[in-house]
Design a protein around this motif. Structure first.
Motif, PDB file in Angstrom:
ATOM      1  N   GLY A 218      44.515  30.468  30.083  1.00  0.00           N
ATOM      2  CA  GLY A 218      43.054  30.022  30.748  1.00  0.00           C
ATOM      3  C   GLY A 218      41.968  31.115  30.524  1.00  0.00           C
ATOM      4  O   GLY A 218      40.974  30.620  30.310  1.00  0.00           O
ATOM      5  N   ALA A 219      42.499  32.221  30.554  1.00  0.00           N
ATOM      6  CA  ALA A 219      41.399  33.352  30.238  1.00  0.00           C
ATOM      7  C   ALA A 219      40.572  33.184  28.988  1.00  0.00           C
ATOM      8  O   ALA A 219      39.820  33.419  28.598  1.00  0.00           O
ATOM      9  CB  ALA A 219      42.114  34.503  30.689  1.00  0.00           C
ATOM     10  N   ILE A 220      42.017  33.441  28.026  1.00  0.00           N
ATOM     11  CA  ILE A 220      41.277  33.222  26.622  1.00  0.00           C
ATOM     12  C   ILE A 220      40.432  31.872  26.318  1.00  0.00           C
ATOM     13  O   ILE A 220      39.528  32.001  25.422  1.00  0.00           O
ATOM     14  CB  ILE A 220      42.626  33.223  25.836  1.00  0.00           C
ATOM     15  N   SER A 221      40.968  30.894  27.022  1.00  0.00           N
ATOM     16  CA  SER A 221      40.281  29.532  26.509  1.00  0.00           C
ATOM     17  C   SER A 221      39.041  29.452  27.255  1.00  0.00           C
ATOM     18  O   SER A 221      37.986  28.473  26.957  1.00  0.00           O
ATOM     19  CB  SER A 221      41.001  28.511  27.005  1.00  0.00           C
ATOM     20  N   THR A 222      38.565  30.232  28.477  1.00  0.00           N
ATOM     21  CA  THR A 222      37.640  30.247  29.119  1.00  0.00           C
ATOM     22  C   THR A 222      36.243  30.767  28.121  1.00  0.00           C
ATOM     23  O   THR A 222      36.573  31.813  27.826  1.00  0.00           O
ATOM     24  CB  THR A 222      37.468  30.842  30.465  1.00  0.00           C
ATOM     25  N   PRO A 223      35.190  30.204  28.197  1.00  0.00           N
ATOM     26  CA  PRO A 223      34.050  30.760  27.486  1.00  0.00           C
ATOM     27  C   PRO A 223      33.645  32.059  28.151  1.00  0.00           C
ATOM     28  O   PRO A 223      33.676  32.145  29.253  1.00  0.00           O
ATOM     29  CB  PRO A 223      32.771  29.605  27.811  1.00  0.00           C
ATOM     30  N   GLU A 224      33.096  32.985  27.056  1.00  0.00           N
ATOM     31  CA  GLU A 224      33.068  34.483  27.391  1.00  0.00           C
ATOM     32  C   GLU A 224      31.906  34.376  28.943  1.00  0.00           C
ATOM     33  O   GLU A 224      32.168  35.335  29.919  1.00  0.00           O
ATOM     34  CB  GLU A 224      32.349  35.162  26.513  1.00  0.00           C
ATOM     35  N   ALA A 225      30.995  33.589  29.037  1.00  0.00           N
ATOM     36  CA  ALA A 225      30.067  34.001  30.010  1.00  0.00           C
ATOM     37  C   ALA A 225      30.631  33.277  31.383  1.00  0.00           C
ATOM     38  O   ALA A 225      30.107  33.693  32.364  1.00  0.00           O
ATOM     39  CB  ALA A 225      28.836  32.917  29.743  1.00  0.00           C
ATOM     40  N   GLY A 226      31.697  32.456  31.422  1.00  0.00           N
ATOM     41  CA  GLY A 226      32.360  32.041  32.568  1.00  0.00           C
ATOM     42  C   GLY A 226      33.420  32.724  32.925  1.00  0.00           C
ATOM     43  O   GLY A 226      34.186  32.315  33.828  1.00  0.00           O
ATOM     44  N   ARG A 227      33.952  33.971  32.456  1.00  0.00           N
ATOM     45  CA  ARG A 227      35.005  34.572  32.585  1.00  0.00           C
ATOM     46  C   ARG A 227      35.065  35.510  33.933  1.00  0.00           C
ATOM     47  O   ARG A 227      33.871  36.218  34.008  1.00  0.00           O
ATOM     48  CB  ARG A 227      35.554  35.311  31.534  1.00  0.00           C
ATOM     49  N   THR A 228      35.905  35.629  34.811  1.00  0.00           N
ATOM     50  CA  THR A 228      35.831  36.522  35.850  1.00  0.00           C
ATOM     51  C   THR A 228      36.322  37.892  35.287  1.00  0.00           C
ATOM     52  O   THR A 228      36.733  37.957  33.923  1.00  0.00           O
ATOM     53  CB  THR A 228      36.981  35.950  36.848  1.00  0.00           C
ATOM     54  N   PRO A 229      36.119  38.970  35.976  1.00  0.00           N
ATOM     55  CA  PRO A 229      36.473  40.204  35.393  1.00  0.00           C
ATOM     56  C   PRO A 229      37.888  40.251  34.883  1.00  0.00           C
ATOM     57  O   PRO A 229      38.290  40.730  33.962  1.00  0.00           O
ATOM     58  CB  PRO A 229      36.128  41.076  36.497  1.00  0.00           C
ATOM     59  N   GLU A 230      38.732  39.686  35.648  1.00  0.00           N
ATOM     60  CA  GLU A 230      40.284  39.820  35.226  1.00  0.00           C
ATOM     61  C   GLU A 230      40.396  38.934  33.797  1.00  0.00           C
ATOM     62  O   GLU A 230      41.149  39.404  32.972  1.00  0.00           O
ATOM     63  CB  GLU A 230      41.173  39.196  36.248  1.00  0.00           C
ATOM     64  N   GLN A 231      39.706  37.716  33.772  1.00  0.00           N
ATOM     65  CA  GLN A 231      39.748  37.006  32.649  1.00  0.00           C
ATOM     66  C   GLN A 231      39.242  37.817  31.393  1.00  0.00           C
ATOM     67  O   GLN A 231      39.856  37.581  30.480  1.00  0.00           O
ATOM     68  CB  GLN A 231      39.057  35.589  32.827  1.00  0.00           C
TER      69      GLN A 231
END
Length: 216
Positions: A72-85
């Motif tokens: 999920g972290a890898i697949s989430t667009p960069e702008a929408g990632r949480t700090p952990e992602q």
């Protein structure tokens, strides 16, 4: 984290040749596959001291297995990632950058229960990414890491080469070819647990194969 060993003055210069060295033994640098792969890399560096080597020891610093959170972290667009992602995604990006920048991939691979170590499978799971290291086309998948070579150094307690029990050779050839690396050489150290004479013969054979590769 990966470690670097080469002439430190080269890091800020233009690097002409780079090796990515991956070890996957549970025994880290004490494993047979790690020792033999290290001998090969050391031989290359002796021949060309300007080589840059990036080393990942997956026994010492294992890559976490791919799960729903990491995917999920890898697949989430960069702008929408949480700090952990963002942290997780950067770990994966670093692994991909290392193989993209390498001219040669050297992998030490022991056989565990007829397969590759799970930490190495995890590394491949993070490196094989659609649109980055391979892509799907109308003609089928296409690897994007072309122009690289790979040397796989395997160690086995028994004799498996050419037998149905050797699942490593087929898998590694397939996954590397899938991302575009089709120039693959294998070095086998087999029969390590079949007595002292068999072990000595296996190590001698593997070392001769390494010498042959270095002389090529």
């Amino acid at each position: 984290m990966p470690s670097f060993y080469s002439n430190p003055t080269l890091f800020e210069e233009i690097v002409m040749k780079q090796i990515l060295h991956i070890d996957s033994s549970l025994f880290s640098d004490k494993g047979v596959s790690s020792t033999l792969a290290g001998d090969y890399v050391a031989g290359l560096m002796e021949r060309d001291p300007e080589l840059r080597v990036v080393h990942r020891d997956l026994g010492r610093d294992p890559v976490p297995h791919l799960d729903a959170i990491r995917l999920g972290a890898i697949s989430t667009p960069e702008a929408g990632r949480t700090p952990e992602q963002a942290r997780i995604a950067e770990e994966a990006e670093a692994m991909i950058r290392e193989i993209q920048e390498a001219d040669l991939l050297v992998v030490g691979v022991p056989m565990y229960n007829f397969g590759i170590p799970s930490v190495l499978k995890s590394w491949f799971d993070h490196v094989a990414r659609a649109g980055v290291t391979f892509r799907y086309t109308a003609e089928g998948p296409e690897g994007l890491l072309e122009g690289k070579r790979a040397v796989i150094v395997t160690s086995r307690g028994g004799l498996h080469r050419g037998q149905p029990t050797d699942t490593q050779t087929g898998y590694l050839t397939t996954i590397l070819g899938f991302v575009g690396i089709t120039d693959v050489e294998f070095v086998y150290a087999e029969g390590l647990n079949l007595g002292e004479e068999a072990r000595a013969s296996a190590l001698d054979s593997a070392k001769k194969d390494i010498e042959r590769l270095l002389a090529a």
